[in-house]
Design a protein around this motif. Sequence first.
Motif, PDB file in Angstrom:
ATOM      1  N   ALA A   1       0.836  -1.203   0.000  1.00  0.00           N
ATOM      2  CA  ALA A   1       0.000   0.000   0.000  1.00  0.00           C
ATOM      3  C   ALA A   1       0.868   1.249   0.000  1.00  0.00           C
ATOM      4  CB  ALA A   1      -0.908   0.005   1.218  1.00  0.00           C
ATOM      5  N   LEU A   2       0.373   2.265  -0.666  1.00  0.00           N
ATOM      6  CA  LEU A   2       1.010   3.579  -0.717  1.00  0.00           C
ATOM      7  C   LEU A   2       0.149   4.553   0.069  1.00  0.00           C
ATOM      8  CD1 LEU A   2       3.049   5.634  -1.941  1.00  0.00           C
ATOM      9  CD2 LEU A   2       1.473   5.852  -3.870  1.00  0.00           C
ATOM     10  N   THR A   3       0.781   5.320   0.949  1.00  0.00           N
ATOM     11  CA  THR A   3       0.096   6.357   1.707  1.00  0.00           C
ATOM     12  C   THR A   3       0.867   7.658   1.527  1.00  0.00           C
ATOM     13  OG1 THR A   3      -0.692   4.777   3.352  1.00  0.00           O
ATOM     14  CG2 THR A   3      -0.641   7.071   4.017  1.00  0.00           C
ATOM     15  N   MET A   4       0.144   8.714   1.159  1.00  0.00           N
ATOM     16  CA  MET A   4       0.765  10.029   0.974  1.00  0.00           C
ATOM     17  C   MET A   4      -0.188  11.103   1.482  1.00  0.00           C
ATOM     18  SD  MET A   4       2.349   9.573  -2.884  1.00  0.00           S
ATOM     19  CE  MET A   4       3.529  10.928  -2.786  1.00  0.00           C
ATOM     20  N   ASP A   5       0.375  12.240   1.890  1.00  0.00           N
ATOM     21  CA  ASP A   5      -0.420  13.384   2.322  1.00  0.00           C
ATOM     22  C   ASP A   5       0.064  14.619   1.594  1.00  0.00           C
ATOM     23  OD1 ASP A   5      -2.297  12.787   4.779  1.00  0.00           O
ATOM     24  OD2 ASP A   5      -0.495  11.565   5.042  1.00  0.00           O
ATOM     25  N   PHE A   6      -0.893  15.466   1.215  1.00  0.00           N
ATOM     26  CA  PHE A   6      -0.607  16.719   0.526  1.00  0.00           C
ATOM     27  C   PHE A   6      -1.421  17.817   1.189  1.00  0.00           C
ATOM     28  CE2 PHE A   6      -0.469  13.171  -2.430  1.00  0.00           C
ATOM     29  CZ  PHE A   6       0.767  13.324  -3.050  1.00  0.00           C
ATOM     30  N   GLN A   7      -0.779  18.956   1.485  1.00  0.00           N
ATOM     31  CA  GLN A   7      -1.497  20.082   2.081  1.00  0.00           C
ATOM     32  C   GLN A   7      -1.501  21.256   1.114  1.00  0.00           C
ATOM     33  OE1 GLN A   7       1.133  18.701   4.223  1.00  0.00           O
ATOM     34  NE2 GLN A   7      -0.411  17.287   4.984  1.00  0.00           N
ATOM     35  N   PHE A   8      -2.655  21.935   1.057  1.00  0.00           N
ATOM     36  CA  PHE A   8      -2.814  23.100   0.194  1.00  0.00           C
ATOM     37  C   PHE A   8      -3.593  24.179   0.923  1.00  0.00           C
ATOM     38  CE2 PHE A   8      -2.186  19.596  -2.700  1.00  0.00           C
ATOM     39  CZ  PHE A   8      -1.288  20.117  -3.611  1.00  0.00           C
ATOM     40  N   LYS A   9      -3.241  25.426   0.661  1.00  0.00           N
ATOM     41  CA  LYS A   9      -4.023  26.559   1.156  1.00  0.00           C
ATOM     42  C   LYS A   9      -5.219  26.686   0.231  1.00  0.00           C
ATOM     43  CE  LYS A   9      -1.594  28.504   4.513  1.00  0.00           C
ATOM     44  NZ  LYS A   9      -2.128  28.585   5.863  1.00  0.00           N
TER      45      LYS A   9
END
Length: 132
Positions: free
Chosen positions: A4-12
């Motif tokens: 499994a691949l887990t990633m997080d991305f944050q954006f304003k």
Amino acid sequence: MSLALTMDFQFKTTLEKAWDALTDSDKLAKWITDNDFKPEVGHRFRFRHQPSEYWDGLVDGEVLVVEAPNRLSYSWATGDERHTVTWTLEDLGDGSVNLHLDQTGFTNVQGLEGARYGWSGWFEKFEQALEA
């Protein structure tokens, strides 16, 4: 063995704009590729990437879960690989949104690392879809 691949991305941005960038076909085309995606459970769709000598460029999917604006899940099938992609969106309360990606069903590390590379590259263009 399933990886499994887990990633997080944050954006304003707002939750609604991030949701639209994940679910609107025209906006998806700005940061991933041409597609016929619709956020409707049961809808079958196709992402049409540039083919290469190693890959036809096609990803077939079916929408599995739509819980606007917080959760989206769909199948992701290319070649012999069959994955499930699940997005969970969270308003961080400071004008930012976290997009959490879980992609399950990888049969080998090369496929997983290829997906990590792909998503990282696509997310460099995600803000263009937020502004549209």
